[in-house]
Scaffold this motif. Sequence first.
Motif, PDB file in Angstrom:
ATOM      1  N   ARG A   1     -12.477  -2.372  -3.734  1.00  0.00           N
ATOM      2  CA  ARG A   1     -11.655  -3.431  -4.323  1.00  0.00           C
ATOM      3  C   ARG A   1     -12.367  -4.774  -4.205  1.00  0.00           C
ATOM      4  O   ARG A   1     -13.129  -5.026  -3.264  1.00  0.00           O
ATOM      5  N   GLU A   2     -12.105  -5.672  -5.142  1.00  0.00           N
ATOM      6  CA  GLU A   2     -12.534  -7.059  -4.998  1.00  0.00           C
ATOM      7  C   GLU A   2     -11.615  -7.741  -3.985  1.00  0.00           C
ATOM      8  O   GLU A   2     -10.411  -7.451  -3.926  1.00  0.00           O
ATOM      9  N   LEU A   3     -12.173  -8.663  -3.198  1.00  0.00           N
ATOM     10  CA  LEU A   3     -11.403  -9.261  -2.111  1.00  0.00           C
ATOM     11  C   LEU A   3     -10.188 -10.038  -2.622  1.00  0.00           C
ATOM     12  O   LEU A   3      -9.076  -9.865  -2.104  1.00  0.00           O
ATOM     13  N   ALA A   4     -10.370 -10.890  -3.618  1.00  0.00           N
ATOM     14  CA  ALA A   4      -9.281 -11.770  -4.052  1.00  0.00           C
ATOM     15  C   ALA A   4      -8.048 -11.005  -4.522  1.00  0.00           C
ATOM     16  O   ALA A   4      -6.931 -11.263  -4.037  1.00  0.00           O
ATOM     17  N   PRO A   5      -8.169 -10.047  -5.445  1.00  0.00           N
ATOM     18  CA  PRO A   5      -6.959  -9.315  -5.858  1.00  0.00           C
ATOM     19  C   PRO A   5      -6.384  -8.452  -4.740  1.00  0.00           C
ATOM     20  O   PRO A   5      -5.162  -8.261  -4.668  1.00  0.00           O
ATOM     21  N   PHE A   6      -7.243  -7.949  -3.870  1.00  0.00           N
ATOM     22  CA  PHE A   6      -6.759  -7.171  -2.725  1.00  0.00           C
ATOM     23  C   PHE A   6      -5.869  -8.039  -1.841  1.00  0.00           C
ATOM     24  O   PHE A   6      -4.777  -7.624  -1.422  1.00  0.00           O
ATOM     25  N   LEU A   7      -6.308  -9.263  -1.572  1.00  0.00           N
ATOM     26  CA  LEU A   7      -5.522 -10.150  -0.716  1.00  0.00           C
ATOM     27  C   LEU A   7      -4.232 -10.593  -1.392  1.00  0.00           C
ATOM     28  O   LEU A   7      -3.205 -10.763  -0.723  1.00  0.00           O
ATOM     29  N   LYS A   8      -4.253 -10.785  -2.690  1.00  0.00           N
ATOM     30  CA  LYS A   8      -3.017 -11.127  -3.400  1.00  0.00           C
ATOM     31  C   LYS A   8      -1.981 -10.016  -3.229  1.00  0.00           C
ATOM     32  O   LYS A   8      -0.783 -10.279  -3.034  1.00  0.00           O
ATOM     33  N   GLU A   9      -2.440  -8.794  -3.289  1.00  0.00           N
ATOM     34  CA  GLU A   9      -1.540  -7.656  -3.095  1.00  0.00           C
ATOM     35  C   GLU A   9      -0.979  -7.646  -1.676  1.00  0.00           C
ATOM     36  O   GLU A   9       0.220  -7.413  -1.461  1.00  0.00           O
ATOM     37  N   VAL A  10      -1.843  -7.916  -0.703  1.00  0.00           N
ATOM     38  CA  VAL A  10      -1.401  -7.923   0.693  1.00  0.00           C
ATOM     39  C   VAL A  10      -0.423  -9.070   0.944  1.00  0.00           C
ATOM     40  O   VAL A  10       0.572  -8.912   1.665  1.00  0.00           O
ATOM     41  N   GLU A  11      -0.680 -10.225   0.365  1.00  0.00           N
ATOM     42  CA  GLU A  11       0.228 -11.365   0.532  1.00  0.00           C
ATOM     43  C   GLU A  11       1.627 -11.028   0.011  1.00  0.00           C
ATOM     44  O   GLU A  11       2.642 -11.353   0.653  1.00  0.00           O
ATOM     45  N   ALA A  12       1.685 -10.369  -1.146  1.00  0.00           N
ATOM     46  CA  ALA A  12       2.982  -9.986  -1.714  1.00  0.00           C
ATOM     47  C   ALA A  12       3.680  -8.961  -0.823  1.00  0.00           C
ATOM     48  O   ALA A  12       4.900  -9.035  -0.596  1.00  0.00           O
ATOM     49  N   PHE A  13       2.922  -8.013  -0.304  1.00  0.00           N
ATOM     50  CA  PHE A  13       3.488  -7.012   0.607  1.00  0.00           C
ATOM     51  C   PHE A  13       3.979  -7.674   1.892  1.00  0.00           C
ATOM     52  O   PHE A  13       5.075  -7.369   2.392  1.00  0.00           O
ATOM     53  N   ALA A  14       3.185  -8.593   2.431  1.00  0.00           N
ATOM     54  CA  ALA A  14       3.534  -9.237   3.702  1.00  0.00           C
ATOM     55  C   ALA A  14       4.842 -10.006   3.600  1.00  0.00           C
ATOM     56  O   ALA A  14       5.689  -9.937   4.500  1.00  0.00           O
ATOM     57  N   THR A  15       5.011 -10.735   2.514  1.00  0.00           N
ATOM     58  CA  THR A  15       6.215 -11.555   2.363  1.00  0.00           C
ATOM     59  C   THR A  15       7.369 -10.784   1.723  1.00  0.00           C
ATOM     60  O   THR A  15       8.469 -11.334   1.588  1.00  0.00           O
ATOM     61  N   GLY A  16       7.115  -9.535   1.357  1.00  0.00           N
ATOM     62  CA  GLY A  16       8.152  -8.708   0.745  1.00  0.00           C
ATOM     63  C   GLY A  16       8.600  -7.587   1.662  1.00  0.00           C
ATOM     64  O   GLY A  16       9.353  -7.801   2.617  1.00  0.00           O
ATOM     65  N   ASP A  17       8.108  -6.386   1.396  1.00  0.00           N
ATOM     66  CA  ASP A  17       8.574  -5.208   2.131  1.00  0.00           C
ATOM     67  C   ASP A  17       8.305  -5.301   3.633  1.00  0.00           C
ATOM     68  O   ASP A  17       9.140  -4.898   4.450  1.00  0.00           O
ATOM     69  N   TYR A  18       7.146  -5.820   3.999  1.00  0.00           N
ATOM     70  CA  TYR A  18       6.808  -5.911   5.426  1.00  0.00           C
ATOM     71  C   TYR A  18       7.755  -6.874   6.140  1.00  0.00           C
ATOM     72  O   TYR A  18       8.276  -6.571   7.222  1.00  0.00           O
TER      73      TYR A  18
END
Length: 532
Positions: free
Chosen positions: A292-309
């Motif tokens: 994965r490219e870092l930037a889109p990977f981190l965007k996905e993690v940010e959404a997960f962190a502030t959402g389901d997590y």
Amino acid sequence: MKFIAAATLAFALAGCATAQSKEVRPATEKPAPDEPMFTPTEVESRGSVTVGGVSIPYRAVAGTLIVHHRGWDDTVAIERKRDKDAAAEVPASEASMFYTAYFKEGAPAEARPITFLFNGGPGSPTLWLHMGAYGPQRVETPDLAHGSAPYRTVPNEHSLLDVSDLVFIDAPGTGFSRVAGKDKDKAWFGVDQDIHAFTVFVRDFLSKYGRWKSPKYLYGESYGTMRAAGMTLALQRQDIDLNGVILLSDILNWDLVPDDSQVNPGVDLPYIVSLPTYAATAWYHKRAGMGRELAPFLKEVEAFATGDYALALLKGNDLPDADRQAMATRLHGYTGLSVDYLLKTNLRIEYGALQKELLADKGETTGTLDTRFTGATLDPLSKTASYDPQGSAIGAAYTAAFNDYVRGTLGYGAGKHYEGGLDVYGSWDYKHQPPGAGQPLIALPNVLPDLAVAMKQNPKLKLLVTGGYFDISTPYFAGRYELAHLPVPKQLQANIAYKYYPSGHMVYVNPTLLSEMHSDVADFIRRTDGID
């Protein structure tokens, strides 16, 4: 003959002492309470540095300014002289603050920005920004590796002298800065005490060097960002407005540090805002996000962190076992940590744990300030990392380079020890009195209210927020979260610019990224200095 020589030497030394002091007291006698404990110093030199193909001649001044404790004013000495009972008092505390200033030759003060720079800690001097980022000389260190002597210092083509005069300041007690007097630790080693010291320093520096009309900037790194945010309002209260503040690796709200969940249960936000940096670290070491490219990977993690997590953590012990297992599996996909380990952490990865656990199968620990660095694990059975491999890799090089430069090139420091790090972290007074509070709060410090009031009172103030994706000590997403919750109206939110780099806490250790960061900061100053 030996007696005569000794007597002659003693007489000569006595003569020197007499020449330097009008009164020679016995060693056990205390100074009078109105007598200063420190004397300002100043050593000048000249040099030049080439930035962007342009040679910039400069005057360098290495010296000290004397700062008094909070509540002091310049009538104290007069009052003490008139009060005989005060003669036996111990002098109130003073700080002698060391600085290195660089002034472009021939530039008029009102048309030349001036930037005050400082590292953080608390307890760190400013040799890092000085020798690593923006001074006229820079130390070279191998990328992601441990360097060894002889260390190489080179002209710094990325110095900020192309756009601003520079003042690098060492905090009280660090570097060549010193504190003395009654209750000296209490007077200087704390959030508000530290803000006071630097605020007074800047004010007095402006007077000493005639820079009141210059465009003014603060540049803080790490804990220095908390200092800078607090200073912004403190300076305005003395009618000193800033054009801009640059924050590198910011931490403005200490509540966002992820503690051990066993010690501070129920406080889940720090784990949420730290998760993207954990994921970036796992991505770099090929334990997650492979391909994965870092930037889109981190965007996905940010959404997960502030959402389901975040929702899972908020449920606490009410989270069903099946959901807990599913959440651990998803966390494994982003952090590379085993599902079993994540379940043992109760889905909450504390500060230092990922560094120790991520590469445990290789017997390695990742860095804290920059998780791309690795080193041998000191204690395989420890719960968290025992040291920072990046600090071990570059610390000696920076210390050696600065000591050589300041003593040899600048001609300052003969007979003095340069304190490279002061152990005040555990004893620091973390109480802070934000605007609107009647007294210092018994809580971890949060200077967002100070910054918000400063921006409301000075709507021209601009911020540049920078950081690295691989910095666990001040996670980039925590910084974004902080400023997304800064209580200012929408039009003032537009005064904040962000820039993050594929690096750690000290973005400048990589010359390529230093070049990019220099361009970003220089452009920020040019856009905001008000000079046509």
